[in-house]
Motif scaffolding. Structure first.
Motif, mmCIF file in Angstrom:
data_model
loop_
_atom_site.group_PDB
_atom_site.id
_atom_site.type_symbol
_atom_site.label_atom_id
_atom_site.label_comp_id
_atom_site.label_asym_id
_atom_site.label_seq_id
_atom_site.Cartn_x
_atom_site.Cartn_y
_atom_site.Cartn_z
ATOM 1 N N ALA A 197 15.754 -46.921 10.527
ATOM 2 C CA ALA A 197 16.196 -47.820 9.461
ATOM 3 C C ALA A 197 15.254 -49.017 9.444
ATOM 4 N N VAL A 198 14.989 -49.545 8.248
ATOM 5 C CA VAL A 198 13.996 -50.603 8.062
ATOM 6 C C VAL A 198 14.630 -51.787 7.360
ATOM 7 N N GLN A 199 14.391 -52.978 7.883
ATOM 8 C CA GLN A 199 14.755 -54.226 7.207
ATOM 9 C C GLN A 199 13.468 -55.004 6.955
ATOM 10 N N ARG A 200 13.167 -55.256 5.683
ATOM 11 C CA ARG A 200 11.939 -55.953 5.335
ATOM 12 C C ARG A 200 12.206 -57.453 5.173
ATOM 13 N N ARG A 201 11.170 -58.224 5.301
ATOM 14 C CA ARG A 201 11.303 -59.672 5.180
ATOM 15 C C ARG A 201 11.905 -60.026 3.822
ATOM 16 N N GLY A 202 12.902 -60.890 3.839
ATOM 17 C CA GLY A 202 13.584 -61.280 2.607
ATOM 18 C C GLY A 202 14.794 -60.441 2.294
ATOM 19 N N GLU A 203 14.980 -59.339 3.034
ATOM 20 C CA GLU A 203 16.149 -58.481 2.839
ATOM 21 C C GLU A 203 17.166 -58.736 3.949
ATOM 22 N N ARG A 204 18.410 -58.448 3.665
ATOM 23 C CA ARG A 204 19.469 -58.654 4.652
ATOM 24 C C ARG A 204 20.048 -57.346 5.183
ATOM 25 N N ARG A 205 19.669 -56.252 4.567
ATOM 26 C CA ARG A 205 20.233 -54.966 4.970
ATOM 27 C C ARG A 205 19.154 -54.032 5.464
ATOM 28 N N LEU A 206 19.597 -53.142 6.347
ATOM 29 C CA LEU A 206 18.732 -52.065 6.801
ATOM 30 C C LEU A 206 18.758 -50.925 5.788
ATOM 31 N N THR A 207 17.604 -50.373 5.498
ATOM 32 C CA THR A 207 17.496 -49.211 4.624
ATOM 33 C C THR A 207 17.142 -47.999 5.472
ATOM 34 N N GLU A 208 17.990 -46.984 5.433
ATOM 35 C CA GLU A 208 17.736 -45.802 6.252
ATOM 36 C C GLU A 208 16.636 -44.942 5.639
ATOM 37 N N ILE A 209 15.776 -44.435 6.514
ATOM 38 C CA ILE A 209 14.715 -43.507 6.118
ATOM 39 C C ILE A 209 15.121 -42.117 6.583
ATOM 40 N N GLU A 210 15.147 -41.175 5.680
ATOM 41 C CA GLU A 210 15.574 -39.830 6.042
ATOM 42 C C GLU A 210 14.563 -39.172 6.971
ATOM 43 N N PRO A 211 15.028 -38.599 8.075
ATOM 44 C CA PRO A 211 14.103 -37.874 8.950
ATOM 45 C C PRO A 211 13.651 -36.577 8.287
ATOM 46 N N GLU A 212 12.570 -36.028 8.789
ATOM 47 C CA GLU A 212 12.085 -34.760 8.263
ATOM 48 C C GLU A 212 13.079 -33.648 8.605
ATOM 49 N N LEU A 213 13.192 -32.702 7.715
ATOM 50 C CA LEU A 213 14.143 -31.605 7.889
ATOM 51 C C LEU A 213 13.871 -30.814 9.159
ATOM 52 N N VAL A 214 12.609 -30.759 9.569
ATOM 53 C CA VAL A 214 12.241 -29.973 10.739
ATOM 54 C C VAL A 214 12.939 -30.476 12.002
ATOM 55 N N ASP A 215 13.308 -31.765 12.031
ATOM 56 C CA ASP A 215 14.003 -32.302 13.196
ATOM 57 C C ASP A 215 15.476 -31.921 13.229
ATOM 58 N N ALA A 216 15.947 -31.293 12.169
ATOM 59 C CA ALA A 216 17.296 -30.725 12.185
ATOM 60 C C ALA A 216 17.246 -29.225 12.468
ATOM 61 N N GLU A 217 16.154 -28.595 12.089
ATOM 62 C CA GLU A 217 16.026 -27.147 12.273
ATOM 63 C C GLU A 217 15.691 -26.773 13.713
ATOM 64 N N TYR A 218 14.999 -27.691 14.417
ATOM 65 C CA TYR A 218 14.607 -27.470 15.805
ATOM 66 C C TYR A 218 15.022 -28.683 16.625
ATOM 67 N N LYS A 219 14.998 -28.552 17.924
ATOM 68 C CA LYS A 219 15.240 -29.725 18.756
ATOM 69 C C LYS A 219 14.260 -30.810 18.305
ATOM 70 N N PRO A 220 14.759 -32.018 18.006
ATOM 71 C CA PRO A 220 13.890 -33.029 17.388
ATOM 72 C C PRO A 220 12.570 -33.217 18.131
#
Length: 317
Positions: free
Chosen positions: A251-274
């Motif tokens: 998750a990323v919080q940029r300067r000037g923002e108050r909330r974290l924005t989640e970044i979706e992981p790559e699908l491959v980390d769900a298909e195999y052990k991350p």
């Protein structure tokens, strides 16, 4: 199409996960397994249509494999590595590299004597979340504050059947996953380590340390032992704050923002052990003579040394 021949030493859970990731790559052929427990080795061999061998020497002689993945336990690592280094394949070693710093040093020295090509499977470096975080950090070369929260439970390790020597050295066996983040997230050399809450092996509770790097980066390590807590890594610079909690997600919080924005992981980390599928691709890159992001044995040794210094198990620099 050339097939790269890969062999496996060990037949436990991690061997199975590596085999699954490797077998999904078109240019990989799994050619053999050698394991202490014959029944598990035969099961893994049957699942991937490869033979079982009685020894590493026999397996290399018969297969002439291009690479070997070593997935044995911490106590067996030095002897297994010494035998594996005798052959000209690329070695990918599961972490940790030995049960303690002394064992890791022996493995590194053996690899140098044999001029072995050896890498260490720090799969969290290969998480899509970790790679996404490094991409975000690349835009700003300013100082970083890296904060790592660790949680370990020796009682749970014992209950899971871990040998007492491994339990005593559980910071190398398990905390190393998190301490390694300092090795590649922070820049420069370690200048000093200040112990806010030192390791007390007779009564493990809290560990806290501040690590200063020559680049100006600062690391904060906190661990709770035999008590609840999450694993997390946060990195802050002038422009962004990155949070991995759980480690598999960014998750990323940029300067000037108050909330974290989640970044979706790559699908491959769900298909195999991350991390394992990307890590397998990196192994193939090495075999093909291309640059890759796998940790070298020297990289792993730096993390083992840092672990020792954080826990007061080696002299601080």
């Amino acid at each position: 199409m050339k097939k790269w021949k890969v062999a496996i030493v060990g037949a436990g859970y991690m061997a199975q996960e590596h085999a699954r990731a490797l077998s999904s790559i078109d240019v990989v052929e799994l050619v053999g397994v050698c394991g202490r427990t014959r029944q598990r080795a035969e099961a893994l061999a049957q699942a991937h249509a490869m033979p079982v061998y009685r020894s590493i020497t026999e397996m290399y002689a018969d297969t002439q494999a291009d690479a070997v993945v070593v997935t044995v336990n911490e106590l067996a690592m030095p002897d297994v590595c010494a035998e594996s280094f005798r052959f000209p394949w690329v070695c990918l070693l599961e972490k940790p590299v030995g049960v303690d710093l002394q064992a890791a040093t022996r493995i590194l020295e053996d690899s140098r004597r044999a001029d072995a090509r050896a890498f260490v499977a720090f799969n969290r470096r290969s998480y899509s979340a970790t790679r996404q975080a490094l991409q975000e950090l690349a835009a700003d070369d300013g100082p970083r504050l890296i904060s790592v929260l660790d949680q370990e439970d020796q009682d749970a390790a014992r209950a899971a059947g871990q040998p007492e020597e491994v339990v005593r050295n559980w910071m190398y066996a398990n905390s190393i996953h998190l301490i390694d983040y300092f090795s590649f997230m922070a820049r420069g050399d370690v200048v000093s380590i200040e112990h806010g809450a030192p390791w007390t092996p007779e009564s493990p509770r809290f560990v806290a340390a501040t690590i200063r790097f020559s680049s100006g980066d600062v690391g904060i390590y906190q661990a709770v032992w035999n008590a609840p807590g999450p694993w997390s890594v946060t990195v802050t610079n002038r422009e962004i704050r990155l949070e991995m909690r759980p480690i598999e997600r960014l998750a990323v919080q940029r300067r000037g923002e108050r909330r974290l924005t989640e970044i979706e992981p790559e699908l491959v980390d769900a298909e195999y052990k991350p991390g394992l599928r990307y890590q397998a691709e990196q192994l193939i890159s090495i075999l093909e003579g291309r640059q890759a992001g796998l940790a070298t044995l020297d990289d792993a040794m730096r993390s083992m040394e840092l672990c020792a210094k954080i826990y007061g198990l080696a002299p601080a620099s």
